[in-house]
Design an enzyme around this catalytic site. Structure first.
Site, PDB file in Angstrom:
ATOM      1  CE  LYS A 177      28.451  -5.794  88.657  1.00 12.99           C
ATOM      2  NZ  LYS A 177      28.790  -7.214  88.629  1.00 12.99           N
ATOM      3  CD  GLU A 252      13.419  -4.087  95.578  1.00 14.50           C
ATOM      4  OE1 GLU A 252      12.772  -3.066  95.352  1.00 14.50           O
ATOM      5  OE2 GLU A 252      13.247  -4.807  96.583  1.00 14.50           O
ATOM      6  CB  CYS A 286      14.544  -9.481  97.938  1.00 13.14           C
ATOM      7  SG  CYS A 286      15.760  -9.294  96.710  1.00 13.14           S
ATOM      8  CD  GLU A 388      18.511  -9.818 102.705  1.00 15.03           C
ATOM      9  OE1 GLU A 388      19.477  -9.102 102.407  1.00 15.03           O
ATOM     10  OE2 GLU A 388      17.490  -9.918 102.010  1.00 15.03           O
TER      11      GLU A 388
HETATM   12  C1  UN1 Z   1      13.797 -10.988  94.486  1.00 23.18           C
HETATM   13  O1  UN1 Z   1      13.917 -11.864  95.318  1.00 23.18           O
HETATM   14  O2  UN1 Z   1      14.670 -10.101  94.375  1.00 23.18           O
HETATM   15  O3  UN1 Z   1       8.084 -12.056  94.454  1.00 23.18           O
HETATM   16  C2  UN1 Z   1      12.696 -10.935  93.516  1.00 23.18           C
HETATM   17  C3  UN1 Z   1       8.925 -12.926  94.207  1.00 23.18           C
HETATM   18  C4  UN1 Z   1       9.540 -12.967  92.839  1.00 23.18           C
HETATM   19  C5  UN1 Z   1      10.582 -11.918  92.700  1.00 23.18           C
HETATM   20  C6  UN1 Z   1      11.602 -11.913  93.789  1.00 23.18           C
HETATM   21  N1  UN1 Z   1       8.516 -12.774  91.846  1.00 23.18           N
HETATM   22  O4  UN1 Z   1       9.261 -13.742  95.034  1.00 23.18           O
END
Ligand code: UN1
Length: 498
Positions: A177, A252, A286, A388
């Protein structure tokens, strides 16, 4: 008016409409007059069809030798590479991040595809002596069946590939999805698999909302594994949905990543890193840098230079080669970021050093642009320190000493990524040990993980699993220990050999 293309679900090797007969629009966040496409607004009936197809396809896909599955993945990687520019353009249109970064996103998908293809000829288990005579021991990986993948909008092709490629190489089948803001990049990924001869049902895609598609998928008992990237709040729901059946559940989630800049650091290098970490991808990673912890001796100098450099960032449509910072992905996302800017301005003691609102006027009115925003004198009591934001907002936090800086970096519910800028090797090694995150950098920003290293975080960022590298195989397989007794007699371990 230009005719808007309608994209379908991909189920059992066919592009099909949803049972609902309804679609939703995918809109360019830099120019909301540009409709990227219409996608199926699916419901649990489509999810059911996709899981049925995936469960059926699993019967044969699991028996295809892993090196043969790998050959398909190698070809897919090559195809993605040939079509990289088109995929990057599509991705910038649907997600907003700049072309250099969407090319990087497609490259990350290619890297993961090649890496996991390599696992087709490895997937190592153990062979080990038995404690009994004439007996042999080994461990092998086995697939889980149907894997449900729920992917985010900020890495629209990379993260689907992070999940899909290890699932496939282990012999699982997939229902994915995609995020509702960025389904086209998943369509592009699936088209590459289709063009290279993926058997029907091995990968299925159902577009639509989390409630109508994600939820039935994670509750279905035929799904053996759910892998989710997104917010901690939703991750908690995924975890609860998987618990009754003890499904493999990989989460995650959020981050509030800190860079520590010590008094001996190369300040200009640290500023380059902090600009890229905080405002690259408009802060929508993230791993984005959202807290900059500065030793008090260099606080003023750093703040002055950092604000001056951030002022120069070019904001605009990511398709324009000069743009450095694109829009927020959507209006609700922009509003969340604007709300945090408002909260920051009201925090007792925080000082707004730059930005603090929406970019307005002319072409900006067509998109969801927020200003690069810097708050100074932030403390660990403030909401902008703890929560966040996922946007173009960063905090500057003064620290008295190395120990204080480490304490501040760890004073957070999340634990994805962190970094230290220092020239002192002893301090770098101490920080590497003392900061409790899944990823750590020395003299580099908090973003930029590579696909052959484990990716994931501690505390509320994850649930103990890792993506990428061989660690991802743990999510998408189960170990089986096999004992082969060729003695021809009954042998009882722990008893007959004492
Ligand atoms: C994410 O933000 O979910 O390390 C992944 C990084 C990228 C991946 C980020 N290669 O910033």
């Amino acid at each position: 008016m230009k005719k808007v293309k309608v994209y379908k679900n991909f189920i059992n090797g066919k592009w099909v409409k949803s049972h609902t007969g309804k679609t939703f629009e995918n809109i360019n966040p830099a120019d909301t007059t540009d409709i990227v496409g219409k996608f199926q607004l699916s419901d649990e009936r489509d999810v059911n069809d996709a899981i049925t197809a995936a469960a059926e396809a699993f019967k044969t896909w699991r028996l295809v030798p892993a090196p043969k599955r790998a050959e398909l993945l190698y070809r897919v990687g090559q195809r993605l590479w040939s079509d990289k520019e088109q995929h990057a353009n599509d991705m910038t249109r649907e997600m907003g991040k700049v072309l250099a970064e969407t090319r990087g996103d497609v490259q990350e998908a290619i890297d993961m595809t090649y890496y996991m293809a390599g696992e087709g000829r490895r997937s190592f288990g153990q062979t080990t002596p038995s404690e009994m005579m004439n007996k042999f021991c080994m461990s092998i990986r086995q697939p889980l069946g149907v894997c449900g993948l729920i992917t985010p909008w900020n890495f629209p092709m990379a993260i689907p590939a992070w999940k899909m490629m290890p699932a496939l190489i282990m012999g699982n089948t997939v229902v994915i999805k995609p995020a509702t803001y960025t389904p086209l990049s998943v369509v592009n990924l699936i088209k590459a698999l289709e063009a290279e001869g993926l058997p029907p049902g091995v990968v299925n895609m159902v577009t639509g909302s989390g409630g109508a598609v994600g939820s039935p998928m994670m509750h279905d008992p035929r799904v053996g594994c759910v892998s989710f990237t997104g917010s901690t709040a939703i991750g908690r729901k995924v975890s609860a949905a998987c618990a009754p059946d003890f499904k493999h559940c990989h989460l995650e989630m959020g981050g509030k990543n800190a860079i520590i800049v010590m008094d001996d650091a190369d300040i200009d290098l640290a500023i380059d890193g902090c600009l890229w970490g905080a405002f690259g991808t408009t802060g929508q990673r993230c791993t984005a840098t959202s807290r900059i912890i500065l030793h008090k001796k260099i606080y003023d100098k750093f703040a002055r230079k950092f604000v001056a450099r951030a002022k120069e960032l070019v904001i605009g449509n990511g398709l324009n080669a000069k743009t450095q910072v694109g829009p927020a992905v959507s209006e609700p996302q922009m509003n969340t970021v604007l709300e945090y800017m408002r909260i920051g301005k009201e925090e007792d003691g925080a000082k707004l050093l730059l930005g603090g609102g929406r970019v307005k006027g002319g072409k900006y009115n067509k998109g969801w642009f927020t200003q690069p925003t810097i708050f100074g004198n932030v403390t660990n009591k403030m909401r902008i320190f703890k929560e966040e934001i996922f946007g173009s907002v960063v905090d500057l936090i003064p620290a008295r000493s190395y120990d204080h800086a480490i304490q501040l970096a760890n004073d957070c519910d999340y634990g994805l990524s962190a970094s230290i800028y220092t020239k002192d090797v002893n301090r770098a090694f101490k920080a590497m040990r003392d900061v409790y995150t899944g990823i750590f950098y020395v003299n580099a920003p908090t973003i930029g993980a590579e696909t052959h290293m484990p990716f994931g975080g501690t505390k509320h960022t994850g649930n103990g699993h890792r993506e990428a590298c061989t660690q991802a195989l743990e999510v998408f397989s189960e170990w089986k220990s096999v004992y082969i007794d060729f003695s021809g007699v009954i042998q009882r371990p722990q008893i007959d050999n004492q």
